[in-house]
Every structure is written in C-alpha cells, then in structure tokens.
Design a protein around this motif. Sequence first.
Motif, PDB file in Angstrom:
ATOM      1  N   GLU A   2      17.864   1.057  10.719  1.00 18.90           N
ATOM      2  CA  GLU A   2      18.622   0.675  11.716  1.00 18.90           C
ATOM      3  C   GLU A   2      19.124  -0.812  11.239  1.00 18.90           C
ATOM      4  OE1 GLU A   2      19.647  -0.895  15.305  1.00 18.90           O
ATOM      5  OE2 GLU A   2      17.395   0.619  15.567  1.00 18.90           O
ATOM      6  N   TRP A   3      18.594  -1.461  10.639  1.00 19.66           N
ATOM      7  CA  TRP A   3      18.681  -3.264  10.116  1.00 19.66           C
ATOM      8  C   TRP A   3      18.836  -3.454   8.960  1.00 19.66           C
ATOM      9  CZ3 TRP A   3      14.759  -5.746  13.824  1.00 19.66           C
ATOM     10  CH2 TRP A   3      15.825  -5.645  15.737  1.00 19.66           C
ATOM     11  N   ALA A   4      19.276  -2.557   7.837  1.00 21.64           N
ATOM     12  CA  ALA A   4      19.556  -2.856   6.302  1.00 21.64           C
ATOM     13  C   ALA A   4      20.815  -2.161   5.895  1.00 21.64           C
ATOM     14  CB  ALA A   4      18.579  -1.303   5.272  1.00 21.64           C
ATOM     15  N   VAL A   5      21.758  -3.302   6.305  1.00 21.75           N
ATOM     16  CA  VAL A   5      23.038  -3.168   6.208  1.00 21.75           C
ATOM     17  C   VAL A   5      22.994  -4.752   5.750  1.00 21.75           C
ATOM     18  CG1 VAL A   5      22.793  -1.740   7.714  1.00 21.75           C
ATOM     19  CG2 VAL A   5      23.683  -4.028   8.818  1.00 21.75           C
ATOM     20  N   ASP A   6      24.386  -4.580   5.066  1.00 22.53           N
ATOM     21  CA  ASP A   6      25.118  -5.216   3.829  1.00 22.53           C
ATOM     22  C   ASP A   6      25.917  -6.076   5.065  1.00 22.53           C
ATOM     23  OD1 ASP A   6      23.932  -5.090   1.437  1.00 22.53           O
ATOM     24  OD2 ASP A   6      25.850  -3.358   1.165  1.00 22.53           O
ATOM     25  N   ASN A   7      25.763  -7.568   4.903  1.00 20.91           N
ATOM     26  CA  ASN A   7      25.865  -7.743   6.271  1.00 20.91           C
ATOM     27  C   ASN A   7      25.938  -9.207   5.598  1.00 20.91           C
ATOM     28  OD1 ASN A   7      26.541 -10.527   7.630  1.00 20.91           O
ATOM     29  ND2 ASN A   7      25.044  -8.924   9.617  1.00 20.91           N
ATOM     30  N   ASN A   8      27.586  -9.909   5.153  1.00 16.41           N
ATOM     31  CA  ASN A   8      27.586 -11.271   4.761  1.00 16.41           C
ATOM     32  C   ASN A   8      28.842 -12.263   5.585  1.00 16.41           C
ATOM     33  OD1 ASN A   8      27.794 -10.399   2.053  1.00 16.41           O
ATOM     34  ND2 ASN A   8      29.353  -8.683   1.349  1.00 16.41           N
ATOM     35  N   ASP A   9      28.187 -12.261   6.755  1.00 17.77           N
ATOM     36  CA  ASP A   9      28.818 -13.285   7.770  1.00 17.77           C
ATOM     37  C   ASP A   9      28.015 -14.217   7.324  1.00 17.77           C
ATOM     38  OD1 ASP A   9      30.110 -10.856   8.673  1.00 17.77           O
ATOM     39  OD2 ASP A   9      28.730 -10.802  10.698  1.00 17.77           O
ATOM     40  N   ILE A  10      29.484 -15.433   7.283  1.00 22.78           N
ATOM     41  CA  ILE A  10      29.115 -16.799   7.244  1.00 22.78           C
ATOM     42  C   ILE A  10      28.555 -17.168   8.145  1.00 22.78           C
ATOM     43  CG2 ILE A  10      30.050 -18.742   6.784  1.00 22.78           C
ATOM     44  CD1 ILE A  10      33.132 -18.066   5.455  1.00 22.78           C
ATOM     45  N   SER A  11      26.921 -17.781   8.141  1.00 25.82           N
ATOM     46  CA  SER A  11      25.869 -17.711   8.878  1.00 25.82           C
ATOM     47  C   SER A  11      25.703 -19.586   7.999  1.00 25.82           C
ATOM     48  CB  SER A  11      24.843 -17.602   8.586  1.00 25.82           C
ATOM     49  OG  SER A  11      24.191 -16.457   7.652  1.00 25.82           O
ATOM     50  N   LEU A  12      25.062 -20.175   7.960  1.00 26.69           N
ATOM     51  CA  LEU A  12      23.927 -21.554   8.409  1.00 26.69           C
ATOM     52  C   LEU A  12      22.880 -21.623   7.368  1.00 26.69           C
ATOM     53  CD1 LEU A  12      23.632 -23.662  11.625  1.00 26.69           C
ATOM     54  CD2 LEU A  12      25.163 -24.388   9.954  1.00 26.69           C
ATOM     55  N   PRO A  13      22.742 -22.036   6.820  1.00 29.13           N
ATOM     56  CA  PRO A  13      21.263 -21.984   5.904  1.00 29.13           C
ATOM     57  C   PRO A  13      20.442 -21.789   6.130  1.00 29.13           C
ATOM     58  CG  PRO A  13      22.600 -23.864   4.970  1.00 29.13           C
ATOM     59  CD  PRO A  13      23.148 -22.991   5.780  1.00 29.13           C
ATOM     60  N   CYS A  61       0.586  -0.791   0.103  1.00 32.31           N
ATOM     61  CA  CYS A  61       0.083  -0.172   0.205  1.00 32.31           C
ATOM     62  C   CYS A  61       0.787   1.469  -0.336  1.00 32.31           C
ATOM     63  CB  CYS A  61      -0.907  -0.276   1.398  1.00 32.31           C
ATOM     64  SG  CYS A  61       0.108   0.119   2.671  1.00 32.31           S
ATOM     65  N   HIS A  62      -0.046   1.963   0.039  1.00 27.35           N
ATOM     66  CA  HIS A  62       1.135   3.943  -0.187  1.00 27.35           C
ATOM     67  C   HIS A  62       2.029   4.272   1.112  1.00 27.35           C
ATOM     68  CE1 HIS A  62       2.060   8.064  -1.825  1.00 27.35           C
ATOM     69  NE2 HIS A  62       1.706   7.638  -0.414  1.00 27.35           N
ATOM     70  N   ARG A  63       0.234   3.697   1.866  1.00 25.06           N
ATOM     71  CA  ARG A  63       1.333   4.210   3.105  1.00 25.06           C
ATOM     72  C   ARG A  63       2.676   3.611   3.286  1.00 25.06           C
ATOM     73  NH1 ARG A  63      -1.471   0.916   6.960  1.00 25.06           N
ATOM     74  NH2 ARG A  63       0.411  -1.017   6.886  1.00 25.06           N
ATOM     75  N   ASP A  64       3.114   2.427   2.845  1.00 28.85           N
ATOM     76  CA  ASP A  64       3.873   1.882   3.220  1.00 28.85           C
ATOM     77  C   ASP A  64       5.028   2.088   2.200  1.00 28.85           C
ATOM     78  OD1 ASP A  64       2.925   0.267   5.476  1.00 28.85           O
ATOM     79  OD2 ASP A  64       1.880  -1.398   5.057  1.00 28.85           O
ATOM     80  N   ILE A  65       5.145   2.654   1.248  1.00 31.98           N
ATOM     81  CA  ILE A  65       6.591   2.529   0.486  1.00 31.98           C
ATOM     82  C   ILE A  65       7.444   2.565   0.621  1.00 31.98           C
ATOM     83  CG2 ILE A  65       6.007   5.535  -0.230  1.00 31.98           C
ATOM     84  CD1 ILE A  65       5.931   2.678  -2.440  1.00 31.98           C
ATOM     85  N   ASN A  66       7.783   3.762   1.457  1.00 31.59           N
ATOM     86  CA  ASN A  66       8.925   4.262   2.211  1.00 31.59           C
ATOM     87  C   ASN A  66       9.979   2.895   2.489  1.00 31.59           C
ATOM     88  OD1 ASN A  66       8.642   6.877   1.610  1.00 31.59           O
ATOM     89  ND2 ASN A  66       7.820   7.168   3.220  1.00 31.59           N
ATOM     90  N   MET A  67       9.309   2.651   3.507  1.00 33.49           N
ATOM     91  CA  MET A  67       9.477   0.995   4.256  1.00 33.49           C
ATOM     92  C   MET A  67      10.311   0.399   2.911  1.00 33.49           C
ATOM     93  SD  MET A  67       7.941  -1.334   7.366  1.00 33.49           S
ATOM     94  CE  MET A  67       7.025  -1.627   6.587  1.00 33.49           C
ATOM     95  N   ALA A  68       8.965   0.173   1.834  1.00 31.50           N
ATOM     96  CA  ALA A  68       9.327  -1.044   1.075  1.00 31.50           C
ATOM     97  C   ALA A  68      10.264  -0.581   0.011  1.00 31.50           C
ATOM     98  CB  ALA A  68       7.828  -1.042   0.176  1.00 31.50           C
ATOM     99  N   LEU A  69      10.532   0.756   0.002  1.00 32.75           N
ATOM    100  CA  LEU A  69      12.093   1.087  -1.292  1.00 32.75           C
ATOM    101  C   LEU A  69      13.098   0.675  -0.201  1.00 32.75           C
ATOM    102  CD1 LEU A  69      10.870   4.448  -2.330  1.00 32.75           C
ATOM    103  CD2 LEU A  69      11.116   2.460  -3.337  1.00 32.75           C
ATOM    104  N   VAL A  70      13.539   0.150   1.207  1.00 34.89           N
ATOM    105  CA  VAL A  70      14.797  -0.634   2.135  1.00 34.89           C
ATOM    106  C   VAL A  70      13.936  -1.604   1.632  1.00 34.89           C
ATOM    107  CG1 VAL A  70      15.577  -0.540   3.955  1.00 34.89           C
ATOM    108  CG2 VAL A  70      14.680   1.510   3.045  1.00 34.89           C
ATOM    109  N   THR A  71      13.041  -3.058   2.062  1.00 27.52           N
ATOM    110  CA  THR A  71      13.157  -3.786   2.362  1.00 27.52           C
ATOM    111  C   THR A  71      12.609  -4.606   1.493  1.00 27.52           C
ATOM    112  OG1 THR A  71      10.946  -3.726   2.676  1.00 27.52           O
ATOM    113  CG2 THR A  71      12.141  -3.681   4.694  1.00 27.52           C
ATOM    114  N   LEU A  72      12.747  -3.964   0.176  1.00 27.82           N
ATOM    115  CA  LEU A  72      12.414  -4.731  -1.227  1.00 27.82           C
ATOM    116  C   LEU A  72      13.460  -5.002  -1.817  1.00 27.82           C
ATOM    117  CD1 LEU A  72       9.017  -3.800  -2.273  1.00 27.82           C
ATOM    118  CD2 LEU A  72       9.972  -6.030  -1.026  1.00 27.82           C
TER     119      LEU A  72
END
Length: 278
Positions: A242-253, A11-22
Amino acid sequence: MVPQTVYTLLCHRDINMALVTLPRLLRFLSSDQKLIIFDDGSLTDDDTDILKALSVNIIIITRVDREDFVNSALTNYPICRQYREKSPFGFKLIDIPLHAQKFNARFTYSDSDIIYIKNCEDYFKQDRNVFLKDFTTAFSLKLKKILFKYHWSIPTNFNAGYFSYDSSRFDLDFVEHYLSLPDVYDYLWLTEQTCWALLFGRSGPSYCTNEDQFICREGYNDLKSENLAIHLIVNLKNKYVEWAVDNNDISLPPTFNLSKKVTPLYILTRKLSHMIKY
C-alpha cells in the motif's frame, strides 16, 4: 557527506516484502553505491537470482560464502560463535560489521522491512553515527542494570532497524564480553539491538532521525507529507504494498538530532509516566 555501502540481512520468509522495499531503497542510492544483502542461510537459489535481477549494484553474500572469513575472525571469540549459531541476529551484530570493517570506513545498515518513500538520499551518506529513533526505549535488560550495575552509556529510543556507523569503532572484544553476561538474554529478541545501542554509546556523540520524518511507531496508519521513511514494525508489516508508491512531492531533507542518553532522571521520569498511565 559521502555515499556509503548499504547492508541488509534477509531471510527467505521476507523475500516477497523485500522485492517491494529494496527497489524503493535503491532509488535513493547513487550509481556507485552498493547494496549488500547478507543471507541468513535460508535464501534459495531462486531468491538470489530474483534479487540480483533488481540491480547491478546488488551483491549477495550467502552464509556459506562467508563462513570461513567469519569463523577465522572469531577464532578467539567463542561466545560470539555460539550466539551466531543460536540466533540469526548474530549475522547482523557480527558478520556485517566484520565485513564492513574490512572493506568500508563507514557503512549504513537498513532492515528489509523499511519502506523509503521520498527524499531519502541523505540517509545513506552520513558522516556521523546516526540511528533510527524509536517511539520507546526497549532493551534486553532493565535500564537500572544498564546504568547502575554495568555503568554503561546508552542512548534512549534506539532502534537498530536503520543506522550509519563508523566501522573502526566496532569493538569485537566488547561484543564478546556483552554476550557472556546472562542478563542480556532477559528479552532475547532485543539482545542484538541492545548491543548495537551500547556500541553507539561507546563511540562518542551520536544522532537520531527525526521521528516525524522516519517513522518507527506502532499503529501508524496515515501517511503524512513530512513522512520520508517508515519502519514496518508489528502491525504495519502488511502495509508494504500500500505504501510503496512513487512520491515526488517536495519535502525537507532528512534531519537528525543529537541523541539523549539514559540517565537516573530519565529512568525516574519513565517510571512515573508509566505509573500515571496505568
């Protein structure tokens, strides 16, 4: 595992968040995977232009564009038509699976308020029915009614924010019947989620996400190394930057566990736990 089309409702209300999360979601899709955004009717032309610019793999289906297709499919389903007119959750419960059923053998759905952090490719290429494990079990009617009045099979801790589903198992007749029952509107905001849980319960074995890898928990504050994705529910909505950061740490799938079903013992244990807590 086979990559599959991913759907989201926006929805339009969530567009700013979607531009980060998508864009975070798109990082984990292969070059031939599509992200199909279903508009709830509120997206503006500017919104759609900005979203399309994120990736050539994004397809936007506006409400206007799909009305003829959906209304034709719902000719003999008047209650489904009424529900989608009253609630935008109807687009997630009805429009998206109808489209997926026509074009995809299996599809993944993801809410736009989920942030995918690292190592998430496998969430979008499951070959079995999987869903997001919630920290609690919340449905639109009491568990006693589900089990003893309607005799339905339903998994515990079901959250419809993320799931992968076999399109052929979508049962519009059942959805029509479910939506015809006054009981299912006791908690309106959970009506759609409960129906999806019941569809999973009717579709054979299902699996749920690892709750320490894919977080769906209120009041979660500190990212941990094992966290792969987080559903930004309730008071976590403001964490998307805050949590939309690149993270390439090795982790379990991602791992998945066989889901558990609501049983009389589960209801009793839950009641006793609540009594002890309060």
